[in-house]
Design a protein around this motif. Structure first.
Motif, PDB file in Angstrom:
ATOM      1  N   SER A 124       0.839  -1.177  -0.035  1.00 40.18           N
ATOM      2  CA  SER A 124      -0.200   0.029   0.041  1.00 40.18           C
ATOM      3  C   SER A 124       0.827   1.212   0.092  1.00 40.18           C
ATOM      4  CB  SER A 124      -1.029  -0.041   1.273  1.00 40.18           C
ATOM      5  OG  SER A 124      -0.219   0.116   2.394  1.00 40.18           O
ATOM      6  N   ARG A 125       0.238   2.414  -0.356  1.00 37.12           N
ATOM      7  CA  ARG A 125       1.006   3.574  -0.235  1.00 37.12           C
ATOM      8  C   ARG A 125       1.207   3.994   1.022  1.00 37.12           C
ATOM      9  NH1 ARG A 125      -1.248   9.303  -3.222  1.00 37.12           N
ATOM     10  NH2 ARG A 125       0.725  10.466  -2.402  1.00 37.12           N
ATOM     11  N   MET A 126       0.482   3.569   2.264  1.00 39.90           N
ATOM     12  CA  MET A 126       0.793   3.875   3.478  1.00 39.90           C
ATOM     13  C   MET A 126       2.145   3.279   3.966  1.00 39.90           C
ATOM     14  SD  MET A 126      -1.578   3.094   6.908  1.00 39.90           S
ATOM     15  CE  MET A 126      -1.469   1.514   6.627  1.00 39.90           C
ATOM     16  N   THR A 127       2.211   1.917   3.547  1.00 44.10           N
ATOM     17  CA  THR A 127       3.657   1.281   4.007  1.00 44.10           C
ATOM     18  C   THR A 127       4.816   2.101   3.219  1.00 44.10           C
ATOM     19  OG1 THR A 127       2.456  -0.699   3.933  1.00 44.10           O
ATOM     20  CG2 THR A 127       4.677  -0.800   3.772  1.00 44.10           C
ATOM     21  N   VAL A 128       4.626   2.482   1.757  1.00 43.13           N
ATOM     22  CA  VAL A 128       5.648   3.204   1.362  1.00 43.13           C
ATOM     23  C   VAL A 128       5.894   4.382   2.012  1.00 43.13           C
ATOM     24  CG1 VAL A 128       6.401   4.203  -0.803  1.00 43.13           C
ATOM     25  CG2 VAL A 128       5.618   1.918  -0.988  1.00 43.13           C
ATOM     26  N   ASN A 129       5.046   5.063   2.283  1.00 38.62           N
ATOM     27  CA  ASN A 129       4.958   6.512   2.799  1.00 38.62           C
ATOM     28  C   ASN A 129       5.619   6.577   4.075  1.00 38.62           C
ATOM     29  OD1 ASN A 129       3.623   8.989   4.544  1.00 38.62           O
ATOM     30  ND2 ASN A 129       3.724   9.445   2.360  1.00 38.62           N
ATOM     31  N   LYS A 130       5.371   5.587   4.930  1.00 34.18           N
ATOM     32  CA  LYS A 130       5.988   5.272   6.188  1.00 34.18           C
ATOM     33  C   LYS A 130       7.468   5.200   6.381  1.00 34.18           C
ATOM     34  CE  LYS A 130       5.552   2.535  10.425  1.00 34.18           C
ATOM     35  NZ  LYS A 130       4.870   1.331  11.152  1.00 34.18           N
ATOM     36  N   ALA A 131       7.802   4.350   5.184  1.00 35.70           N
ATOM     37  CA  ALA A 131       9.414   4.000   5.115  1.00 35.70           C
ATOM     38  C   ALA A 131      10.064   5.150   4.708  1.00 35.70           C
ATOM     39  CB  ALA A 131       9.408   2.851   4.036  1.00 35.70           C
ATOM     40  N   LEU A 132       9.418   6.069   3.704  1.00 31.51           N
ATOM     41  CA  LEU A 132      10.166   7.243   3.114  1.00 31.51           C
ATOM     42  C   LEU A 132      10.221   8.505   4.538  1.00 31.51           C
ATOM     43  CD1 LEU A 132       8.796   7.405  -0.458  1.00 31.51           C
ATOM     44  CD2 LEU A 132      10.871   6.408   0.188  1.00 31.51           C
ATOM     45  N   THR A 133       9.198   8.432   5.074  1.00 31.18           N
ATOM     46  CA  THR A 133       8.971   9.424   6.107  1.00 31.18           C
ATOM     47  C   THR A 133      10.104   9.015   7.207  1.00 31.18           C
ATOM     48  OG1 THR A 133       6.689   9.700   5.865  1.00 31.18           O
ATOM     49  CG2 THR A 133       7.637  10.324   8.203  1.00 31.18           C
ATOM     50  N   GLN A 134      10.376   7.778   7.453  1.00 34.83           N
ATOM     51  CA  GLN A 134      11.300   7.706   8.542  1.00 34.83           C
ATOM     52  C   GLN A 134      12.830   7.896   7.944  1.00 34.83           C
ATOM     53  OE1 GLN A 134       9.665   3.352   9.859  1.00 34.83           O
ATOM     54  NE2 GLN A 134      11.054   4.084  11.314  1.00 34.83           N
ATOM     55  N   LEU A 135      13.082   7.435   6.624  1.00 35.04           N
ATOM     56  CA  LEU A 135      14.120   7.735   5.959  1.00 35.04           C
ATOM     57  C   LEU A 135      14.806   9.147   6.209  1.00 35.04           C
ATOM     58  CD1 LEU A 135      14.115   5.296   3.031  1.00 35.04           C
ATOM     59  CD2 LEU A 135      15.789   5.202   4.713  1.00 35.04           C
ATOM     60  N   ALA A 136      13.648  10.106   5.890  1.00 42.13           N
ATOM     61  CA  ALA A 136      13.651  11.601   5.674  1.00 42.13           C
ATOM     62  C   ALA A 136      13.838  12.018   7.113  1.00 42.13           C
ATOM     63  CB  ALA A 136      12.414  12.073   5.060  1.00 42.13           C
ATOM     64  N   ARG A 137      13.307  11.686   8.150  1.00 41.57           N
ATOM     65  CA  ARG A 137      13.652  11.971   9.297  1.00 41.57           C
ATOM     66  C   ARG A 137      14.892  11.907   9.883  1.00 41.57           C
ATOM     67  NH1 ARG A 137       9.469   9.371  12.821  1.00 41.57           N
ATOM     68  NH2 ARG A 137       7.912  11.112  11.612  1.00 41.57           N
ATOM     69  N   ALA A 138      15.347  10.513   9.696  1.00 45.94           N
ATOM     70  CA  ALA A 138      16.991  10.173   9.867  1.00 45.94           C
ATOM     71  C   ALA A 138      17.907  10.905   8.836  1.00 45.94           C
ATOM     72  CB  ALA A 138      17.168   8.695   9.751  1.00 45.94           C
ATOM     73  N   GLY A 139      17.365  11.746   7.999  1.00 41.79           N
ATOM     74  CA  GLY A 139      18.409  12.435   7.218  1.00 41.79           C
ATOM     75  C   GLY A 139      19.076  11.645   5.981  1.00 41.79           C
ATOM     76  N   VAL A 140      18.593  10.490   5.926  1.00 43.20           N
ATOM     77  CA  VAL A 140      18.996   9.708   4.478  1.00 43.20           C
ATOM     78  C   VAL A 140      18.644  10.227   3.221  1.00 43.20           C
ATOM     79  CG1 VAL A 140      18.998   7.387   3.848  1.00 43.20           C
ATOM     80  CG2 VAL A 140      19.381   7.792   6.200  1.00 43.20           C
ATOM     81  N   ILE A 141      17.312  10.708   3.238  1.00 43.91           N
ATOM     82  CA  ILE A 141      16.836  11.291   2.058  1.00 43.91           C
ATOM     83  C   ILE A 141      16.155  12.503   2.317  1.00 43.91           C
ATOM     84  CG2 ILE A 141      16.229   8.946   1.103  1.00 43.91           C
ATOM     85  CD1 ILE A 141      13.364   9.360   1.485  1.00 43.91           C
TER      86      ILE A 141
END
Length: 253
Positions: A55-72
C-alpha cells in the motif's frame, strides 16, 4: 468465523511490517553502498508500491522515516532524493570514554551509580526523538581517570530497539562501549555546550557547584528507531573536543 478473521488480520499486519522493514533496508543499502549517489532521485511512491506490491501507506511510512533520519530529502510534487552532505562539516566520532582516559596514560574504571527500567516520559521522548511511549533503561554512570572522576554519564536506552540491554548489568563494560559493539547506528546528532555543574553532578564529579563543565549530548538511532540518548559532563579543565573539517572534493587544494 471470528477467530479466522483475527488470524488473517495478524498475518496481514506481519506482512506489512516485513515489507516496511524490507523497503527501509533496501533503500538504505543502496545509499550506504554507494550505488545511489547523493542527489540521485529515488523511485517515486507508485513505483515502490508496484515493486513491493504494498500500500501507499507502507511506502510513505518508510520514506518518512528515512527523511527524518536525514538519509533522503523529500520535496513535494518533485520527489525524494538521496541527501547531499554539506560542503563542510565538523566530524565528531563516537569515542569510548575508556580510550580517552587510556590516551592520557592513566588507569580507567567506571561504575554504575543508578539504574532504572521504566516507561518513557514526555521529556524522555523529546531527548530520544521518539514518536511513541517506549520502555527505557535509565542509567547514571561515573568514569574515572586513576582516582579522579573524569566524566559523569546520564543515559537513556530505548529497550524497544535494544532489548538485550535490559538484562545487561554493565559490570564489566560501560553502557557506551557495549552499545558500540552491539548495535549498528545510522545517524548520530551531537550537541555541545558549556554550563556550570549542578549540585547532583558536582557531588559525583567531586567539584564545586557551578564549576565550568563541557557537556556533550548525543542521540543515536537506526533508520527505523532511536537507540540511545546520552549526556556526558566533563569538568572543563579535563577535556577538549577536536573537530576535523573536510570537503566533499577529492582534489588536493
Amino acid at each position: 468465523m471470528q477467530p479466522v478473521s483475527a488470524r488473517k488480520g495478524t498475518r496481514s499486519g506481519q506482512v506489512l511490517t516485513s515489507l516496511h522493514q524490507r523497503i527501509l533496508a533496501d533503500i538504505q543499502g543502496n545509499i550506504l553502498s554507494g550505488r545511489w549517489e547523493p542527489g540521485r532521485r529515488i523511485p517515486v511512491e507508485h513505483e515502490l508500491m508496484q515493486q513491493y506490491r504494498c500500500s501507499r501507506m507502507t511506502v510513505n511510512k518508510a520514506l518518512t522515516q528515512l527523511a527524518r533520519a536525514g538519509v533522503i530529502e523529500r520535496h513535494r510534487k518533485v520527489g525524494s532524493f538521496v541527501s547531499t552532505p554539506q560542503s563542510q562539516s565538523a566530524v565528531l566520532s563516537i569515542q569510548d570514554i575508556k580510550n580517552e582516559v587510556v590516551a592520557l596514560g592513566l588507569p580507567y574504571r567506571f561504575e554504575v551509580v543508578e539504574r532504572r527500567k521504566r516507561r518513557s516520559t514526555r521529556d524522555d521522548r523529546a531527548l530520544l526523538h521518539a514518536d511513541e511511549v517506549v520502555p527505557v533503561l535509565e542509567l547514571t554512570c561515573r568514569h574515572f581517570a586513576k582516582d579522579q572522576p573524569f566524566c559523569d554519564e546520564y543515559r537513556l536506552i530505548n529497550l524497544q530497539a535494544v532489548a538485550d540491554a535490559a538484562s545487561e548489568d554493565f559490570s564489566a563494560i560501560s553502557p557506551g562501549a557495549w552499545l558500540l559493539r552491539q548495535v549498528p547506528w545510522a545517524v548520530a546528532e551531537h550537541r555541545i555546550r558549556a554550563s556550570g555543574s549542578t549540585p547532583e553532578v558536582s557531588a559525583r564529579l567531586k567539584i564545586k557547584v557551578g564549576t565550568p563543565c563541557l557537556i556533550v549530548e548525543r542521540t543515536t538511532r537506526t533508520v527505523a528507531s532511536p537507540i540511545t540518548f546520552v549526556r556526558l559532563t566533563y569538568p572543563g579543565a579535563l577535556h577538549e573536543l577536536v573537530a576535523t573539517f573536510t570537503t566533499l572534493s577529492s582534489e588536493t587544494p
